[in-house]
Design a protein around this motif. Sequence first.
Motif, PDB file in Angstrom:
ATOM      1  N   VAL A   1       0.848  -1.205   0.000  1.00 52.80           N
ATOM      2  CA  VAL A   1       0.000   0.000   0.000  1.00 52.80           C
ATOM      3  C   VAL A   1       0.874   1.241   0.000  1.00 52.80           C
ATOM      4  O   VAL A   1       2.055   1.199   0.373  1.00 52.80           O
ATOM      5  CB  VAL A   1      -0.942   0.021   1.228  1.00 52.80           C
TER       6      VAL A   1
ATOM      7  N   SER B   1      -0.385   6.069   3.252  1.00 55.14           N
ATOM      8  CA  SER B   1      -1.722   5.618   3.643  1.00 55.14           C
ATOM      9  C   SER B   1      -1.859   5.366   5.134  1.00 55.14           C
ATOM     10  O   SER B   1      -2.972   5.277   5.651  1.00 55.14           O
ATOM     11  CB  SER B   1      -2.082   4.329   2.895  1.00 55.14           C
TER      12      SER B   1
ATOM     13  N   CYS C   1      -2.324  -0.800   6.392  1.00 54.15           N
ATOM     14  CA  CYS C   1      -3.587  -1.518   6.303  1.00 54.15           C
ATOM     15  C   CYS C   1      -4.208  -1.696   7.683  1.00 54.15           C
ATOM     16  O   CYS C   1      -3.528  -2.055   8.644  1.00 54.15           O
ATOM     17  CB  CYS C   1      -3.368  -2.904   5.691  1.00 54.15           C
TER      18      CYS C   1
ATOM     19  N   THR D   1      -9.056  -3.486   5.775  1.00 57.22           N
ATOM     20  CA  THR D   1      -8.496  -3.417   4.425  1.00 57.22           C
ATOM     21  C   THR D   1      -8.695  -4.762   3.714  1.00 57.22           C
ATOM     22  O   THR D   1      -8.377  -5.810   4.278  1.00 57.22           O
ATOM     23  CB  THR D   1      -6.998  -3.086   4.477  1.00 57.22           C
TER      24      THR D   1
ATOM     25  N   THR E   1       5.271   2.390  -2.333  1.00 64.09           N
ATOM     26  CA  THR E   1       4.449   1.423  -1.609  1.00 64.09           C
ATOM     27  C   THR E   1       5.323   0.504  -0.767  1.00 64.09           C
ATOM     28  O   THR E   1       6.526   0.346  -1.012  1.00 64.09           O
ATOM     29  CB  THR E   1       3.619   0.561  -2.573  1.00 64.09           C
TER      30      THR E   1
END
Length: 338
Positions: free
Chosen positions: A150, A154, A157, A161, A287
């Motif tokens: 991810v 962000s 998770c 998620t 990511t």
Amino acid sequence: MRSVEELEERLSRPRDVLVEDLRALDGDILVLGAGGKLGPSLVRLALRGVAAAGTGARVYAVSRFSEPGLADALRAEGAEVIVADVADDQALAGLPDAANVVFLIGSKFGTAGREHATWATNTYLPGRVAQRYAGARLVALSTGNVYPLVPVVSGGCTEQTPVDPVGEYAMSCLGRERILSHFAERDKTPVALIRLNYAVEMRYGVLVDLARAVLTGEPIDLTTGHANVVWQGYANEVILRALHHTATPPFVLNLTGPELLSVRQVATALGALLGREPVFIGTEAATALLSNAQLCHRLFGYPDVSVAQLLEWTARWVADGLPLHGKPTQFQRRDGRF
């Protein structure tokens, strides 16, 4: 942190919150996979916690125990040691009944080329265990690898998620969760699934991998530029306390530290402690495999050992040439091939 004995004592030192939870827990505790990386310190933590709680509960430690002397050491500390291969149906059937089961068995490294064996261990075996211990409280170790990579921005998770595992290992771990969920529903077995990444102590983990690279001058690839870590002592505590949170359908919990760690910054800090300049290659990707453990921290509090302390302990340990497990985490891999 100057010796294995000091490390093991610190890993297995029960906090008051754990003692209180164990005092309120009825029945014995059975740990499957007690000879792995987490197992011995978790068994010791359970033993010390039960002793402080004064419940008289037995702690069973079940494993093949390939490490010489480990079974005898745990037995001497009060564990009911059972040397067994639980993949054998007869051995599994012969294990003692227990109201509380902690499932730590798993296969990760060497998956490539032996995918069938990984699925047998990570997916088929948990189903057999769930059938054997139908109705018991069951806490099973899973992994954050069930999540996709991810964006770093962000925050990681959460338990909500959508899962999207990368590679056979991660898929087999999701298989473990699905199989345990099936038997939880069918047999009304209360289950907790603990998605852990990455536990660290002085003998293995992301920080050890980076410290060794800094010390030897091995280039550190920054492509996977961020990671989560958590002190193993805290991880063990949460796993045991999660026995009070098992549910049907299963309770799912991310288990990691609160920080988003920059690999570049961690390696630089380790370099300062070791008196070495880290060598970097590559550029940080946008990511990474990251988990948000806010629910864990809300339920169980924050880890009792800070990242700064972990860095100091790790640098000293590696610099002094103290024992390592010799099992790199391969946290940098982005293709799921372990």
